[in-house]
Enzyme design. Structure first.
Site, PDB file in Angstrom:
ATOM      1  N   GLU A  52       9.916   6.203 -17.725  1.00  0.00           N
ATOM      2  CA  GLU A  52       8.798   6.993 -18.230  1.00  0.00           C
ATOM      3  C   GLU A  52       8.459   6.607 -19.670  1.00  0.00           C
ATOM      4  O   GLU A  52       7.275   6.468 -20.030  1.00  0.00           O
ATOM      5  CB  GLU A  52       9.140   8.482 -18.160  1.00  0.00           C
ATOM      6  N   LYS A 110      18.625  19.006 -12.500  1.00  0.00           N
ATOM      7  CA  LYS A 110      17.569  18.013 -12.343  1.00  0.00           C
ATOM      8  C   LYS A 110      17.756  16.891 -13.364  1.00  0.00           C
ATOM      9  O   LYS A 110      18.005  17.129 -14.535  1.00  0.00           O
ATOM     10  CB  LYS A 110      16.203  18.660 -12.538  1.00  0.00           C
ATOM     11  N   SER A 141      15.389  19.122 -16.971  1.00  0.00           N
ATOM     12  CA  SER A 141      14.518  20.293 -16.949  1.00  0.00           C
ATOM     13  C   SER A 141      15.114  21.417 -17.771  1.00  0.00           C
ATOM     14  O   SER A 141      16.335  21.601 -17.808  1.00  0.00           O
ATOM     15  CB  SER A 141      14.314  20.766 -15.506  1.00  0.00           C
ATOM     16  N   HIS A 152       0.835  -1.218   0.000  1.00  0.00           N
ATOM     17  CA  HIS A 152       0.000   0.000   0.000  1.00  0.00           C
ATOM     18  C   HIS A 152       0.865   1.261   0.000  1.00  0.00           C
ATOM     19  O   HIS A 152       0.430   2.320   0.473  1.00  0.00           O
ATOM     20  CB  HIS A 152      -0.937   0.030   1.216  1.00  0.00           C
TER      21      HIS A 152
END
Length: 462
Positions: free
Chosen positions: A327, A320, A314, A184
């Site tokens: 993805e 970043k 980015s 969970h």
């Protein structure tokens, strides 16, 4: 190909202007003009299968004494050129065409007849010779199976096996790294990172096994059923001979479908194959998402691993770095699930003796196979093989995990364990510290019972 010079071709509907340099004829040209819909053409793997089927058909007809040997040889030479991709530019018909794929079948017939006529020095007819003993209604379903089976066999399964091997190697490397388990998305009992990776590997191995099971039906071919499944205008041995020749050519064990009526009127096997690809997409999504969570941070996330830094993340935030491979894999999986929905809807369009959404089934099935193969290779080589483990982060979370108290349940009971877990969490202290205060267990007993590495092996520790 010239856009201004034309020649006149004729079919049963009359004369038509065709680009002078085109290898196709009138029926293909009509389809080009009838279906200016998407700009998407049939996949190269499907065109290759068309070439292979026409090569095998000519060979079978020659063996049966139905086609002169020189004509058959000319057709086979041209068909192999098509199969090798030499003439893909001459297959311009849109995916969204006649549902039987007749336009694509005639495209192949016309291109091969054009090439064979030129090499033979006499006319080879697209219908009477290249399409002998065949109908679009058995050729196109056969090509769906041949192209998908070939792509699964030569492209997808090797990519999945590579991914499985990379996972196995990484699992071995991480076999002794104990981390907090999560259910969970909440802290749970510890596991090793190696155990986590073996779970992913099992998903991929099960996907390979599912594909192997489906291949038993995907290698059954409609060829020989001709127009409606009865085999009209084909020799009774034609379909079997085509299957033998295709097997020799591809190294895949093709055979005639037990029921030609089922093979023409349904695409149940293609739907099944797409379903197996959908399962793989779900498996890869799970793996990709786990990697993204484990890589999250580097400061405000879980930060258990660091994926290879592949590109700046980015355009505005310097430094970043994002988990770009997981993805991309997740997007591939979304596309495959969408393709599966299309194939499922198309599979419902078997009306009486023929399914009439064959081209879109072929397109989506082959795209899913290719996407999953490429995504699996990228995931293996550019994410899993090179990730590093942040041991300090893993140990810090593990030491403070209040759920470790579960190991004390057989000794102190669930209720007392719950009190210890809540107090440890509320005070930011270890389970051992609180258990020492609230129980009469010794340090040695607590160390033994709460050893995270031992807990990954399961069972009650006496």
């Amino acid at each position: 190909m010239s856009g201004t010079e034309f020649r006149t071709e004729t079919d049963s509907m009359g004369e038509l202007e065709v680009p002078k340099d085109a290898l196709w004829g009138a029926q293909t040209q009509r389809a080009v003009e009838n279906f200016p819909i998407s700009g998407l053409t049939m996949p190269s793997q499907f065109i290759a299968a068309l070439g292979q089927v026409k090569w095998a058909a000519a060979g079978a007809n020659a063996e049966l004494g139905l086609l002169k040997s020189d004509v058959a040889a000319a057709i086979q030479t041209a068909a192999l050129e098509v199969s090798n991709g030499d003439h893909d530019a001459h297959f311009p018909i849109d995916v969204f065409q006649t549902g039987s794929g007749t336009s694509s079948n005639m495209n192949a017939n016309e291109v091969i007849a054009h090439l064979a006529s030129a090499s033979l020095g006499s006319e080879v007819h697209p219908n009477d010779h290249v399409n002998m003993s065949q109908s679009s209604n058995d050729v196109i379903p056969t090509c769906v199976h041949v192209s998908a089976a070939s792509a699964i066999h030569s492209v997808l399964v090797p990519a999945l096996q590579h991914l499985s091997e990379v996972l196995e190697k990484k699992a071995d490397e991480c076999a002794d790294i104990v981390k907090t388990g999560r259910t969970h998305l909440m802290d749970a009992m510890p596991v090793t990172l190696g155990q986590e990776l073996t779970g992913w590997q099992a998903q991929i191995d099960n996907g390979i096994a599912r594909l192997a099971d489906t291949m038993q039906r995907l290698t059954a071919l409609a060829q020989g059923g001709t127009a409606v499944g009865t085999g009209i205008n084909a020799h009774p041995e034609f379909g079997a001979k085509v299957a033998v020749l295709l097997s020799e050519r591809t190294g895949i064990d093709f055979r005639p479908a037990p029921s030609k009526f089922e093979a023409l009127s349904t695409q149940d096997t293609a739907v099944e194959a797409s379903g197996q690809l959908r399962v793989l997409a779900i498996s890869l999504t799970k793996i990709a998402n786990d990697l993204r969570w484990m890589n999250s941070g580097p400061l405000a996330g879980i930060g258990e691993i660091a994926l290879p830094a592949l590109q700046p993340g980015s355009s505005i935030m310097p430094g970043k770095v994002n988990p770009v491979i997981p993805e991309a894999v997740a997007m591939v999986c979304a596309q495959v699930v969408g393709n599966d929905a299309t194939i499922a809807m198309a599979g419902q369009s078997g009306n009486f003796q023929l399914n009439v959404m064959l081209p879109v089934i072929a397109y989506n099935l082959l795209q899913s196979i290719e996407l999953l193969a490429n995504a699996s290779t990228c995931l293996a080589d550019k994410a899993i093989a090179g990730f590093t483990v942040n041991i300090d982060n893993i140990n810090r979370a593990l030491e403070r995990n209040p759920i470790l108290v579960t190991a004390l349940n057989p000794v102190i009971g669930y209720e007392k364990g719950s009190v210890i877990a809540k107090k440890a969490y509320a005070e930011g202290r270890s389970v051992k510290e609180i258990a020492k205060e609230l129980t009469d267990l010794s340090d040695a007993e607590l160390d033994r019972l709460l050893d995270p590495a031992a807990l990954t092996e399961g069972g009650i520790k006496n």
